[in-house]
Design a protein around this motif. Sequence first.
Motif, PDB file in Angstrom:
ATOM      1  N   ASP A   1       0.858  -1.037  -0.004  1.00 11.84           N
ATOM      2  CA  ASP A   1       0.022  -0.040   0.058  1.00 11.84           C
ATOM      3  C   ASP A   1       0.829   1.321  -0.037  1.00 11.84           C
ATOM      4  O   ASP A   1       0.392   2.318  -0.744  1.00 11.84           O
ATOM      5  CB  ASP A   1      -0.897   0.108   1.323  1.00 11.84           C
ATOM      6  N   SER A   2       2.140   1.161   0.782  1.00 13.70           N
ATOM      7  CA  SER A   2       2.748   2.287   0.983  1.00 13.70           C
ATOM      8  C   SER A   2       3.320   2.578  -0.577  1.00 13.70           C
ATOM      9  O   SER A   2       3.530   3.838  -1.064  1.00 13.70           O
ATOM     10  CB  SER A   2       3.958   2.152   1.754  1.00 13.70           C
ATOM     11  N   ILE A   3       3.731   1.506  -1.556  1.00 11.73           N
ATOM     12  CA  ILE A   3       4.226   1.963  -2.740  1.00 11.73           C
ATOM     13  C   ILE A   3       3.191   2.455  -3.724  1.00 11.73           C
ATOM     14  O   ILE A   3       3.323   3.219  -4.611  1.00 11.73           O
ATOM     15  CB  ILE A   3       4.802   0.474  -3.048  1.00 11.73           C
ATOM     16  N   LEU A   4       1.862   1.691  -3.535  1.00 12.65           N
ATOM     17  CA  LEU A   4       0.848   2.369  -4.329  1.00 12.65           C
ATOM     18  C   LEU A   4       0.637   3.736  -3.998  1.00 12.65           C
ATOM     19  O   LEU A   4       0.240   4.432  -4.810  1.00 12.65           O
ATOM     20  CB  LEU A   4      -0.356   1.605  -3.883  1.00 12.65           C
ATOM     21  N   ARG A   5       0.605   4.360  -2.867  1.00 13.62           N
ATOM     22  CA  ARG A   5       0.478   5.637  -2.450  1.00 13.62           C
ATOM     23  C   ARG A   5       1.267   6.496  -3.068  1.00 13.62           C
ATOM     24  O   ARG A   5       1.088   7.610  -3.372  1.00 13.62           O
ATOM     25  CB  ARG A   5       0.541   5.956  -1.044  1.00 13.62           C
ATOM     26  N   ILE A   6       2.818   6.035  -3.129  1.00 14.02           N
ATOM     27  CA  ILE A   6       3.735   6.939  -3.927  1.00 14.02           C
ATOM     28  C   ILE A   6       3.209   7.125  -5.414  1.00 14.02           C
ATOM     29  O   ILE A   6       3.481   8.580  -5.648  1.00 14.02           O
ATOM     30  CB  ILE A   6       5.166   6.078  -4.065  1.00 14.02           C
TER      31      ILE A   6
END
Length: 552
Positions: A156-161
């Motif tokens: 999820d943290s990568i998708l938010r980037i």
Amino acid sequence: MRCDGNKHLSGNIFFLFNYIFAIIGAKLLIVNLMLRNALLLSFMLIFSWITNFCFSQGIGYSFKNITSDQGLVHNHINCTLRDQYNYMWFGTESGLSRFDGLQFTNFRYSSNKGSGLSSNPISGLFEGPEGQIWIRTHSKMNVYDQKRGTITQNIDSILRIWNLPSGDPEIIRSFGNNEFAVLYKDSSLVLFDTQLKKARFFPSIKGRKIVDVLNFSKESFWVVYDNGLVQLIHNRSWKRIKEFALPVDIQRVNYRLFIDGEGDLWVHSKDIPIGAFWIKDGSNEIIPIKERLSNVFVGNIVQDEHGLIWLATDHGGINVFDKKTGSIDIIGHEEYNLRSLPYNSITSLYKDPKGIIWVGTYKGGISYYHPNLLLFPVYQNYAGNSKTLPFDDVNRFIQDDHDNLWIGTNGGGLLHYDVENKIYKQYKHDPSDPNSIPSDVVVSLYLDNKNILWVGTYHGGLSRFDGKTFKTYDKGTGPARLPGDSVWEIFEDSRGRFWIGTLSAGLYLFDQEHERFFPFRSREGKPISSTYVSVLFEDSKKNIWVGNCYRY
């Protein structure tokens, strides 16, 4: 100079050279993939003319195989990827392997979320933004950071980037120009620009699930739904440029798309027996490729350097389809061929940017093929199989006017190989038959201008073979006998003179009409400097050159 007369070893040395040469070719291809691309391409160009000759003779497809014995994490391969740094990645049923050309780095399930996978079975591998490897595991998508060397299980943290919605991506595809498409497990399709960090949501059909997406051009891409509906979509307006339904009654199928070099679309699924559907670029006709396939479950499709379509099947090997002729050739496992595929159940098929085709088989590891990689197939003996080479230790070859091979062995007699029918016939010495070959160690072969085969043997003399019986000139005294019974070289020059070189009795001229041997003498009446004659050659000025071993 050392001379021991063991010419029968030359065949072994020749094969050893070929074996080493093939290995060197393979090493040049796979060693240190990040640093050796230029060298690899040079190697391919230099030897491409050899390859073209070899494969024009119908040699076929030769594969090299990598298994867990070499460090692969597991032998059941599901997917393959070559990244921008030239690492090879192999997703298996029990973990992930990265290969740098020298060694494997393996990744498996771990509760440590910085170094392990969320689960071991890997079904998909994709290269995402900034060279990150997106790993579709059985449980969810993981991402490997190439720079940090870490695995992120909760992405999820990568998708938010990238301003992408949270969720579980199933597929990520590059569309070029810094644009990617992400297909989520819930069928949501999002296109995003890595520079602008802007995402666009594709309005899919309600109640239907998109199962694959593939870029077609700068302006369009293909999608396929689980009910067999296929659409060509404009990249900006979302307008449907083309739409058709596959002639399949089954619903909720996990289809896959492939676009070949001519822009033709291929649709297939490993889950149902439909073969493959071929839709030519610019046409609405759906051409089924099914009836002639060795197996109608098609899991992957690639196109080779010659434009041939490779279809990976379940238990049917690889079906190679020629779009021009409609013909299909089968690449499969051959029990007595070490360079064939290890199994006929093909679980993955991938062509990398260098043109190498990587084949994953059911519990057989990874096999790879390139026409410039393996120049020499191996023919050898397998006990109990009459179709294989009857004897492994080979000294000499010669090809007759029918393109068949005569093979002299180091203990297995004389072999005849019918190239068209792939049948061997063996001629061995029979002490009770004076018309048999006089020795099973054949060290020289020659076809004269009358197409008669002459056979030089070790401790058996010289034989003339008419296709049925051998007439032998063995050791003895007198003009009709040959002083040496080990005939190392046979040669007919442009004047029709017949030369016989021996292991220890010197050089002779043979009068075929009167069947008489005359020791060679120079104009000064001197013999050659050595009684061991290893090679004879006539140059363009009709000079005869004699290779021997001078003893100091």
